[in-house]
Design a protein around this motif. Structure first.
Motif, PDB file in Angstrom:
ATOM      1  N   ASN A  28      73.998  51.956  31.738  1.00 15.84           N
ATOM      2  CA  ASN A  28      73.106  51.050  31.020  1.00 15.84           C
ATOM      3  C   ASN A  28      73.682  50.685  29.653  1.00 15.84           C
ATOM      4  OD1 ASN A  28      70.933  50.685  32.869  1.00 15.84           O
ATOM      5  ND2 ASN A  28      70.242  52.755  32.409  1.00 15.84           N
ATOM      6  N   ASP A  42      76.382  38.741  35.456  1.00 21.67           N
ATOM      7  CA  ASP A  42      76.985  38.757  36.792  1.00 21.67           C
ATOM      8  C   ASP A  42      78.415  39.273  36.758  1.00 21.67           C
ATOM      9  OD1 ASP A  42      74.675  37.814  37.951  1.00 21.67           O
ATOM     10  OD2 ASP A  42      75.324  35.716  37.965  1.00 21.67           O
ATOM     11  N   LEU A  45      78.312  43.148  36.175  1.00 18.38           N
ATOM     12  CA  LEU A  45      77.911  43.899  37.358  1.00 18.38           C
ATOM     13  C   LEU A  45      78.986  43.853  38.435  1.00 18.38           C
ATOM     14  CD1 LEU A  45      74.131  42.924  37.541  1.00 18.38           C
ATOM     15  CD2 LEU A  45      75.168  44.989  36.555  1.00 18.38           C
ATOM     16  N   VAL A  58      75.328  51.644  39.616  1.00 21.55           N
ATOM     17  CA  VAL A  58      74.089  50.926  39.342  1.00 21.55           C
ATOM     18  C   VAL A  58      73.666  51.180  37.900  1.00 21.55           C
ATOM     19  CG1 VAL A  58      71.637  50.740  39.925  1.00 21.55           C
ATOM     20  CG2 VAL A  58      73.317  51.144  41.731  1.00 21.55           C
ATOM     21  N   GLU A  60      70.507  50.939  36.310  1.00 24.15           N
ATOM     22  CA  GLU A  60      69.119  50.748  36.741  1.00 24.15           C
ATOM     23  C   GLU A  60      68.272  49.971  35.746  1.00 24.15           C
ATOM     24  OE1 GLU A  60      69.338  54.560  34.524  1.00 24.15           O
ATOM     25  OE2 GLU A  60      70.512  53.733  36.158  1.00 24.15           O
ATOM     26  N   VAL A  62      68.919  47.214  34.396  1.00 24.81           N
ATOM     27  CA  VAL A  62      68.974  45.776  34.701  1.00 24.81           C
ATOM     28  C   VAL A  62      67.836  45.391  35.645  1.00 24.81           C
ATOM     29  CG1 VAL A  62      70.350  43.953  35.787  1.00 24.81           C
ATOM     30  CG2 VAL A  62      71.450  45.625  34.298  1.00 24.81           C
ATOM     31  N   SER A  63      67.626  46.197  36.668  1.00 25.48           N
ATOM     32  CA  SER A  63      66.603  45.847  37.652  1.00 25.48           C
ATOM     33  C   SER A  63      65.205  46.330  37.278  1.00 25.48           C
ATOM     34  CB  SER A  63      66.988  46.384  39.031  1.00 25.48           C
ATOM     35  OG  SER A  63      67.149  47.779  38.984  1.00 25.48           O
ATOM     36  N   THR A  64      65.099  47.259  36.328  1.00 23.24           N
ATOM     37  CA  THR A  64      63.773  47.787  35.989  1.00 23.24           C
ATOM     38  C   THR A  64      63.173  47.198  34.712  1.00 23.24           C
ATOM     39  OG1 THR A  64      64.752  49.670  34.833  1.00 23.24           O
ATOM     40  CG2 THR A  64      64.178  49.976  37.159  1.00 23.24           C
ATOM     41  N   GLY A  66      62.268  44.196  33.881  1.00 19.23           N
ATOM     42  CA  GLY A  66      61.132  43.314  34.158  1.00 19.23           C
ATOM     43  C   GLY A  66      59.882  44.073  34.554  1.00 19.23           C
ATOM     44  N   ALA A  86      64.981  42.311  28.300  1.00 17.03           N
ATOM     45  CA  ALA A  86      64.629  41.663  29.573  1.00 17.03           C
ATOM     46  C   ALA A  86      64.920  40.167  29.524  1.00 17.03           C
ATOM     47  CB  ALA A  86      63.160  41.918  29.901  1.00 17.03           C
ATOM     48  N   ILE A  89      68.657  39.703  29.892  1.00 17.76           N
ATOM     49  CA  ILE A  89      69.023  39.912  31.301  1.00 17.76           C
ATOM     50  C   ILE A  89      68.655  38.690  32.137  1.00 17.76           C
ATOM     51  CG2 ILE A  89      68.419  41.240  33.370  1.00 17.76           C
ATOM     52  CD1 ILE A  89      68.303  43.716  31.503  1.00 17.76           C
ATOM     53  N   ASP A  90      67.505  38.080  31.830  1.00 15.17           N
ATOM     54  CA  ASP A  90      67.043  36.904  32.578  1.00 15.17           C
ATOM     55  C   ASP A  90      67.657  35.595  32.082  1.00 15.17           C
ATOM     56  OD1 ASP A  90      65.500  38.497  34.191  1.00 15.17           O
ATOM     57  OD2 ASP A  90      63.651  38.182  33.051  1.00 15.17           O
TER      58      ASP A  90
END
Length: 114
Positions: A28, A42, A45, A58, A60, A62-64, A66, A86, A89-90
């Protein structure tokens, strides 16, 4: 929400936060540092998984991020730093703009009331 305070104050909570903040081995932290230096998510990753090893890495956060924001909104908890993360990231905010916005938030008195 039913959490135990010892979950956060133990190694699984505080230890994870310390690792993420201060140790270069944290995935992270690596993603955050690279985003802050201007790389695209992108690309970051993709490069994390181009090693000859068959181990899939991973980050995590990045995906958590949001999901955490959704919970914060549900429980009416202000989390400006995580909201900025967030949004980065978005692709809604650049790291430079995020720092500017965070540094210009109104000052508030923070204290713990038990």
């Amino acid at each position: 929400m039913g959490a135990k305070s010892t979950t956060l104050t133990g190694l699984s909570g505080t230890g994870d936060v310390m690792l993420t903040c201060f140790v270069n081995l944290s995935r992270n932290r690596t993603v955050g540092v690279r985003l802050g230096s201007g790389e695209k998510l992108d690309d970051i990753l993709s490069s994390m998984n181009q090693h000859s090893s068959s181990v899939f890495q991973v980050a995590e956060g990045v995906s958590t991020a949001g999901a955490v924001i959704a919970l914060a909104q549900k429980y009416k908890v202000k989390m400006p730093v995580l909201t900025a993360v967030a949004r980065i990231i978005d692709n809604e905010l650049t790291p430079t703009k995020a720092v500017y916005e965070l540094m210009n938030l109104p000052q508030v008195c923070l204290y713990w009331q038990y």
